[in-house]
Scaffold this motif. Structure first.
Motif, mmCIF file in Angstrom:
data_model
loop_
_atom_site.group_PDB
_atom_site.id
_atom_site.type_symbol
_atom_site.label_atom_id
_atom_site.label_comp_id
_atom_site.label_asym_id
_atom_site.label_seq_id
_atom_site.Cartn_x
_atom_site.Cartn_y
_atom_site.Cartn_z
ATOM 1 N N LYS A 2 13.696 45.668 2.396
ATOM 2 C CA LYS A 2 15.086 46.051 2.103
ATOM 3 C C LYS A 2 16.004 45.647 3.251
ATOM 4 C CE LYS A 2 14.340 49.980 -1.033
ATOM 5 N NZ LYS A 2 12.884 50.043 -1.093
ATOM 6 N N GLN A 3 15.503 45.772 4.474
ATOM 7 C CA GLN A 3 16.299 45.377 5.643
ATOM 8 C C GLN A 3 16.650 43.890 5.586
ATOM 9 O OE1 GLN A 3 14.243 46.010 9.346
ATOM 10 N NE2 GLN A 3 15.935 45.271 10.594
ATOM 11 N N VAL A 4 15.653 43.047 5.289
ATOM 12 C CA VAL A 4 15.887 41.605 5.195
ATOM 13 C C VAL A 4 16.813 41.301 4.024
ATOM 14 C CG1 VAL A 4 14.809 39.348 4.870
ATOM 15 C CG2 VAL A 4 13.651 41.086 6.242
ATOM 16 N N LYS A 5 16.590 41.960 2.901
ATOM 17 C CA LYS A 5 17.424 41.763 1.707
ATOM 18 C C LYS A 5 18.892 42.074 2.011
ATOM 19 C CE LYS A 5 18.540 44.669 -2.257
ATOM 20 N NZ LYS A 5 18.570 43.935 -3.499
ATOM 21 N N ASN A 6 19.149 43.198 2.708
ATOM 22 C CA ASN A 6 20.530 43.587 3.025
ATOM 23 C C ASN A 6 21.211 42.569 3.933
ATOM 24 O OD1 ASN A 6 20.222 45.893 1.496
ATOM 25 N ND2 ASN A 6 19.740 47.207 3.243
ATOM 26 N N VAL A 7 20.455 42.066 4.912
ATOM 27 C CA VAL A 7 21.018 41.060 5.812
ATOM 28 C C VAL A 7 21.358 39.788 5.043
ATOM 29 C CG1 VAL A 7 20.473 39.521 7.745
ATOM 30 C CG2 VAL A 7 19.891 41.949 7.883
ATOM 31 N N LEU A 8 20.448 39.350 4.170
ATOM 32 C CA LEU A 8 20.673 38.136 3.383
ATOM 33 C C LEU A 8 21.878 38.288 2.462
ATOM 34 C CD1 LEU A 8 17.022 37.145 2.415
ATOM 35 C CD2 LEU A 8 18.538 35.933 3.967
ATOM 36 N N GLU A 9 21.988 39.425 1.793
ATOM 37 C CA GLU A 9 23.107 39.632 0.869
ATOM 38 C C GLU A 9 24.427 39.661 1.617
ATOM 39 O OE1 GLU A 9 20.966 41.954 -2.863
ATOM 40 O OE2 GLU A 9 22.137 43.112 -1.429
ATOM 41 N N GLN A 10 24.430 40.234 2.809
ATOM 42 C CA GLN A 10 25.666 40.261 3.598
ATOM 43 C C GLN A 10 26.075 38.845 3.990
ATOM 44 O OE1 GLN A 10 25.401 42.623 7.149
ATOM 45 N NE2 GLN A 10 27.499 42.191 7.785
ATOM 46 N N VAL A 11 25.103 38.028 4.396
ATOM 47 C CA VAL A 11 25.391 36.648 4.804
ATOM 48 C C VAL A 11 25.881 35.824 3.615
ATOM 49 C CG1 VAL A 11 24.342 34.507 5.643
ATOM 50 C CG2 VAL A 11 23.790 36.676 6.752
ATOM 51 N N VAL A 12 25.189 35.958 2.478
ATOM 52 C CA VAL A 12 25.544 35.179 1.281
ATOM 53 C C VAL A 12 26.920 35.588 0.761
ATOM 54 C CG1 VAL A 12 24.920 34.722 -1.121
ATOM 55 C CG2 VAL A 12 23.159 34.710 0.642
ATOM 56 N N GLN A 13 27.187 36.892 0.748
ATOM 57 C CA GLN A 13 28.490 37.361 0.282
ATOM 58 C C GLN A 13 29.612 36.967 1.244
ATOM 59 O OE1 GLN A 13 27.887 41.566 -0.406
ATOM 60 N NE2 GLN A 13 26.373 41.169 -2.016
ATOM 61 N N GLY A 14 29.228 36.614 2.477
ATOM 62 C CA GLY A 14 30.212 36.127 3.431
ATOM 63 C C GLY A 14 30.537 34.659 3.261
ATOM 64 N N PHE A 47 22.933 30.324 0.102
ATOM 65 C CA PHE A 47 21.630 30.968 0.246
ATOM 66 C C PHE A 47 20.576 29.996 0.771
ATOM 67 C CE2 PHE A 47 17.614 32.557 -1.827
ATOM 68 C CZ PHE A 47 17.473 33.670 -1.032
ATOM 69 N N LYS A 48 20.689 28.734 0.399
ATOM 70 C CA LYS A 48 19.677 27.749 0.788
ATOM 71 C C LYS A 48 19.965 27.086 2.135
ATOM 72 C CE LYS A 48 18.534 26.681 -4.028
ATOM 73 N NZ LYS A 48 18.420 25.624 -5.056
ATOM 74 N N SER A 49 21.038 27.532 2.803
ATOM 75 C CA SER A 49 21.421 26.878 4.077
ATOM 76 C C SER A 49 21.810 27.899 5.128
ATOM 77 C CB SER A 49 22.596 25.916 3.838
ATOM 78 O OG SER A 49 22.300 24.998 2.822
ATOM 79 N N GLU A 91 24.467 38.413 -9.252
ATOM 80 C CA GLU A 91 23.699 37.240 -9.684
ATOM 81 C C GLU A 91 22.469 37.062 -8.790
ATOM 82 O OE1 GLU A 91 24.142 35.150 -12.267
ATOM 83 O OE2 GLU A 91 25.755 36.475 -12.941
ATOM 84 N N PRO A 92 21.273 36.933 -9.387
ATOM 85 C CA PRO A 92 20.065 36.755 -8.563
ATOM 86 C C PRO A 92 20.068 35.421 -7.830
ATOM 87 C CG PRO A 92 19.567 36.437 -10.901
ATOM 88 C CD PRO A 92 20.980 36.933 -10.832
ATOM 89 N N GLN A 93 19.729 35.479 -6.551
ATOM 90 C CA GLN A 93 19.662 34.278 -5.732
ATOM 91 C C GLN A 93 18.223 33.925 -5.349
ATOM 92 O OE1 GLN A 93 22.451 32.348 -4.768
ATOM 93 N NE2 GLN A 93 23.397 33.620 -6.347
#
Length: 353
Positions: free
Chosen positions: A248-260, A264-266, A334-336
């Motif tokens: 969940k910790q990794v997921k939250n960090v990824l979602e914050q970065v992507v939403q910024g 997702f692939k870069s 949307e699933p990434q």
């Protein structure tokens, strides 16, 4: 074969029991301390992640009393089965701003916890009876201490795991001691009645003794392996809970970065971050970030040893002794892709040996 005095058989049995008691005791302490460390790490990881969410809101310009974190607190309290309550208090007003236990909201925090929060820069805790309270200071964007995040936990869950491990240790101590005592007195009786059983052919006696020794080694080894598997089974729920928190910790960090706005692939610098997580959490074998089709985009650790591939069908399956958990990564619904974390359930055993 020379006759063995009965006292020698008794002494050998006592020595065997002492060795078994020491060996099982050492391994019990190793597994029990690891289970406790997993629980402590799970709680601290989850609280730091919750604090990160709070401080992100403050970085946007909101003061601690005005941030909206009720949903996060209730979600955390619900997801963590041993959580009694979660609250946030403000250092300036000395009042509890948010709490999953509604009766506490708006009341003054105790002087004891106010002092602990003021003096501490890291995690602080207190255990009373069947309850453990853990806190973390909250800092504003200027790195000034604004308040504290406090969570209360039941210690019963950890006590249950410990009791299961004690039961496992007692069971295998009794079993292994009995095997050794039986072997010592079997040798005694073979020595005592060797002439009646084997006559003058000593080779038969030595062959029988050698075969018996090999059988004893095999039986003891199988019981040691069974004991380790039982300890690992006792720890499994804590391993699963801890792995889920990290995912969940990794997921939250990824979602914050992507939403910024980062694709997702870069995502630059992600793999060193995953390596750091694996370094801090020794039980984690690998962390994979995949797209929604399952293609690996980022990887830390080696996942190959945890999976088997059927050469006929190409189907991939998890090997026995490994655990894998996954969390979806979404962007505006949307699933990434997925965060996948694998654990070798034998990691404590491998540390011991």
């Amino acid at each position: 074969m020379r006759k063995m005095p009965l006292s020698h058989a008794v002494l050998a049995s006592l020595l065997w029991c002492a060795v078994i008691f020491a060996f099982v005791g050492v391994n019990f302490m190793k597994f029990e301390s690891t289970a406790q460390a997993l629980r402590d790490s799970r709680i601290q990881t989850a609280l730091r992640e919750l604090r990160r969410v709070i401080q992100n809101e403050m970085d946007k310009g909101a003061s601690l009393p005005k941030i909206k974190v009720d949903d996060f607190l209730f979600r955390y309290s619900t997801e963590e089965g041993d959580t009694l309550s979660v609250m946030i208090f403000d250092l300036k007003t000395k009042k509890i701003l948010f709490s999953t236990s509604g009766k506490n909201t708006g009341t003054n925090v105790s002087d004891e916890w106010l002092q602990k929060c003021t003096q501490s820069e890291t995690t602080f805790s207190e255990s009373v009876d069947d309850k453990e309270t853990i806190g973390l200071p909250i800092f504003n964007p200027f790195l000034e201490k604004s308040g504290c995040l406090i969570a209360e936990y039941k210690t019963q869950t950890n006590a249950i795991v410990r009791e299961e491990m004690i039961s496992t240790a007692f069971h295998f101590t009794l079993r292994l001691a009995s095997i050794g005592i039986f072997a010592c007195f079997l040798v005694y009786f073979l020595a005592l009645y060797s002439k009646k059983i084997f006559g003058q052919k000593k080779i038969r006696l030595w062959v029988s003794m050698g075969a018996g020794f090999l059988a004893l080694v095999f039986i003891v080894q199988m019981n040691f392996l069974a004991m380790f598997r039982s300890f690992e089974k006792d720890m499994k729920n804590e391993i699963i809970a801890k792995t889920g928190i990290v995912a969940k910790q990794v997921k939250n960090v990824l979602e914050q970065v992507v939403q910024g706005g980062v694709p997702f692939k870069s995502i630059n610098g992600l793999e060193p971050y995953l390596d750091m997580l694996r370094y801090k959490n020794k039980e984690i074998l690998f962390i994979l970030i995949t797209d929604k089709t399952g293609r690996v985009l980022y990887e830390s650790g080696v996942a190959a040893e945890a999976f088997d591939t059927d050469p006929r069908t190409g189907k991939v399956s998890l090997r026995k002794g490994y655990y894998n958990t996954a969390e979806p990564v979404n962007d505006l619904g949307e699933p990434q892709g997925w965060v996948q974390i694998g654990v070798n359930e034998r990691f404590v055993r491998e540390e011991v040996f």
